[in-house]
Design an enzyme around this catalytic site. Sequence first.
Site, PDB file in Angstrom:
ATOM      1  CB  SER A  21      -1.005  -0.152   0.847  1.00 36.95           C
ATOM      2  OG  SER A  21      -0.478   0.421   2.199  1.00 36.95           O
ATOM      3  CG  LEU A  23      -3.833   4.357   8.398  1.00 36.07           C
ATOM      4  CD1 LEU A  23      -4.152   5.354   8.360  1.00 36.07           C
ATOM      5  CD2 LEU A  23      -5.854   4.454   7.304  1.00 36.07           C
ATOM      6  CG  HIS A  27       1.025  -4.270   4.271  1.00 34.54           C
ATOM      7  ND1 HIS A  27       0.238  -3.432   5.379  1.00 34.54           N
ATOM      8  CD2 HIS A  27       0.363  -3.065   2.870  1.00 34.54           C
ATOM      9  CE1 HIS A  27       0.343  -2.482   4.980  1.00 34.54           C
ATOM     10  NE2 HIS A  27       0.127  -1.766   3.704  1.00 34.54           N
ATOM     11  CG  LEU A  29       7.039 -12.200  -0.606  1.00 32.53           C
ATOM     12  CD1 LEU A  29       8.442 -11.317  -1.564  1.00 32.53           C
ATOM     13  CD2 LEU A  29       7.378 -13.589  -0.018  1.00 32.53           C
ATOM     14  CE1 TYR A  55      11.523  -9.251   1.603  1.00 26.78           C
ATOM     15  CE2 TYR A  55      11.822  -9.316   4.467  1.00 26.78           C
ATOM     16  CZ  TYR A  55      11.762 -10.482   2.823  1.00 26.78           C
ATOM     17  OH  TYR A  55       9.339 -10.654   3.040  1.00 26.78           O
TER      18      TYR A  55
END
Length: 205
Positions: free
Chosen positions: A95, A109, A120, A122, A166
């Site tokens: 988002s 939000l 948010h 994976l 990551y």
Amino acid sequence: MSVTSGLQFLKPEHLRPSLTSPGRQRRHTLPASEFRCLTPEDAISVFEIEREAFISVSGDCPLHLDEVRHFLTLCPELSLGWFEEGRLVAFIIGSLWDQEKLTMDALTLHKPHGSTVHIHVLAVHRTFRQQGKGSILMWRYLQYLRCLPYVRRAVLMCEDFLVPFYQKSGFKVLGPSEITVGPLAFIEMQFPVRGHAFMRRNSGC
């Protein structure tokens, strides 16, 4: 660049114009591998994969089912699902966020005028883990974000043991996250989407 043009990047490489002669009817089959943005109709499949992946490790899910539906309704263009023969095997949900650091509000939000994509979650279906699918999906997602002109960077938070994963995708550590969930603490990481002019020109966007 519109979202529609960015979606062209998600089209599987094997989906090329048919060479079947006009006189022959080609049988309809599901594509072996498909990448597409998710919809609210995918929410249950998403949550089933997420719940199995996270409950046993962290005791909770990054997104509950109502939150999955919430984000797939507000910003489906910031999600990406990997389907094998019509079955969801891995996904990312994001988002927009409008501050430099993630706060508790970022968990629920979507800020439509933000330039930061908050990733948010994976997750990969248990049957398809240890095959590199998470890394491949993240690569495709980051390439897709380069096609969205309003996106400046991508950020996420993760536990310590996931930092090397990551980092291999190009994320850099920003430091400890301000967010805690129960006893869990997180590291905040970012990936600069803007500033890759050469990649953007050669990405098909």
